[in-house]
Enzyme design. Structure first.
Site, PDB file in Angstrom:
ATOM      1  N   GLY A   1      -5.764   1.458 -12.818  1.00  0.00           N
ATOM      2  CA  GLY A   1      -6.546   1.582 -14.048  1.00  0.00           C
ATOM      3  C   GLY A   1      -5.676   1.451 -15.284  1.00  0.00           C
ATOM      4  O   GLY A   1      -4.460   1.220 -15.196  1.00  0.00           O
TER       5      GLY A   1
ATOM      6  N   CYS B   1       0.866  -1.190   0.000  1.00  0.00           N
ATOM      7  CA  CYS B   1       0.000   0.000   0.000  1.00  0.00           C
ATOM      8  C   CYS B   1       0.902   1.239   0.000  1.00  0.00           C
ATOM      9  O   CYS B   1       1.783   1.356   0.851  1.00  0.00           O
ATOM     10  CB  CYS B   1      -0.915   0.003   1.235  1.00  0.00           C
ATOM     11  SG  CYS B   1      -1.870   1.533   1.361  1.00  0.00           S
TER      12      CYS B   1
HETATM   13  C1  SIN Z   1      -3.679  -0.593  -0.829  1.00  0.00           C
HETATM   14  O1  SIN Z   1      -3.390   0.134  -1.773  1.00  0.00           O
HETATM   15  O2  SIN Z   1      -3.034  -1.619  -0.602  1.00  0.00           O
HETATM   16  C2  SIN Z   1      -4.807  -0.251   0.102  1.00  0.00           C
HETATM   17  C3  SIN Z   1      -5.553   0.979  -0.296  1.00  0.00           C
HETATM   18  C4  SIN Z   1      -6.117   1.705   0.886  1.00  0.00           C
HETATM   19  O3  SIN Z   1      -6.859   1.127   1.691  1.00  0.00           O
HETATM   20  O4  SIN Z   1      -5.835   2.908   1.031  1.00  0.00           O
END
Ligand code: SIN
Length: 304
Positions: free
Chosen positions: A215, A128
């Protein structure tokens, strides 16, 4: 008809298309809906040790060729997620539990609970791009990636996948670290760090500032990452990033992917996502005289 079934680390998928983490993943009902609508497998929202509200709105913005999101890893916490998984497991198809933690101890505790709830595999969110102390802040470091992966592998019996960030100088180095830690597969890519500015307010659109870009705009980055990983690791690769057609899927498979995850396309095609992609991939395979999706994996490397 070309064969769409693929096997990844012992999991049999009716087709290569897996619902990516964070898309319809907060409730078991929506995960089950994706499976009933034809997904080969689903990945849950990333779940942590305690409930987490996530960031304030706005958390997502549409931009050319995709979205930028910074949700902030909102989730109900592992204890409350048990009943969601009971729902998600009802269709009898593979469910992959995504977890995030601040260290190996948290990852192991989450992994054991997910395994106890009955998921078929785990996906470690080491990618993330916008959560202080989590995700890519751990997964950009090969030593930490290896250590966390090895700890989780020692804690559970189910396959362990590691989701990688593209926000590094060498994704191959991180993929090798995950493999050295015993990962059964790597998933690539999570979102690219990005930002949109609100011109009238003179500040970032998202409350967090930066977010993760997903995307069609990131597809060439994802394909290049999968290609590099295929040359670096022996474990299977789950490719993702901007897949919205059968030809996109074929590109990822040729780059080296064995299975695929999809996210942003679900906002456009909704329940039709998986039948649409399976039909298009099937058409590509038949029209190019391939017998199966499996036959495409790694084709772009000119090894066969
Ligand atoms: C992620 O990108 O792994 C999680 C996205 C989020 O919850 O902000």
């Amino acid at each position: 008809m070309a064969e769409l079934t693929v096997d990844i680390a012992g999991l049999r998928l009716q087709n290569p298309f897996i619902l990516a983490s964070g898309i319809w993943g907060e409730t078991g009902a929506t995960l089950a809906r994706a499976l009933r609508a034809g997904a080969g497998a689903v990945v849950t929202k990333s779940i942590g040790v305690a409930p987490r509200a996530g960031y304030a709105n706005p958390t997502i913005v549409e931009v050319p060729a995709g979205f930028i999101n910074a949700m902030g890893l909102p989730n109900p916490g592992i204890d409350a997620y048990k009943e969601e998984l009971e729902e998600a497991l009802k269709p009898g198809k593979p469910v992959i539990g995504s977890v995030f933690g601040a260290n190996a101890r948290e990852f192991c505790a989450l992994a054991r609970k997910m395994e106890g709830y009955g998921v078929h595999a785990l996906e470690l969110n080491l990618s993330c791009p916008h959560a202080q102390g989590y995700g890519a802040q751990l997964g950009q470091d090969p030593d930490i990636t290896k250590r966390i992966t090895a700890s989780v592998k020692a804690a559970v019996k189910i396959p362990v996948f590691v989701k990688l960030t593209p926000n590094v100088s060498s994704i191959a180095t991180i993929g090798k670290a995950a493999e050295a830690g015993g990962a059964d597969a790597v998933a690539a890519i999570n979102t690219l760090k990005g930002m949109a500015i609100e011109l009238e307010l003179c500040r970032p659109v998202l409350s967090h500032g930066s977010g993760g870009y997903s995307g069609p705009g990131i597809k060439p980055v994802g394909v290049a990452c999968v290609y590099d990983l295929f040359g670096a690791v022996k474990i299977p690769i789950i490719g993702m990033g901007g897949i919205s057609s059968g030809e996109d899927a074929a590109e990822y498979l040729m780059a080296g992917a064995t299975a695929l995850q999809v996210g942003s396309i679900v906002y456009k095609k909704r329940d039709r996502t998986f039948t649409h992609l399976s039909r298009e991939l099937s058409h590509f395979l038949s029209s190019h005289h391939y017998k199966s999706a499996r036959a495409l994996t790694g084709k772009a490397h000119g090894r066969s």
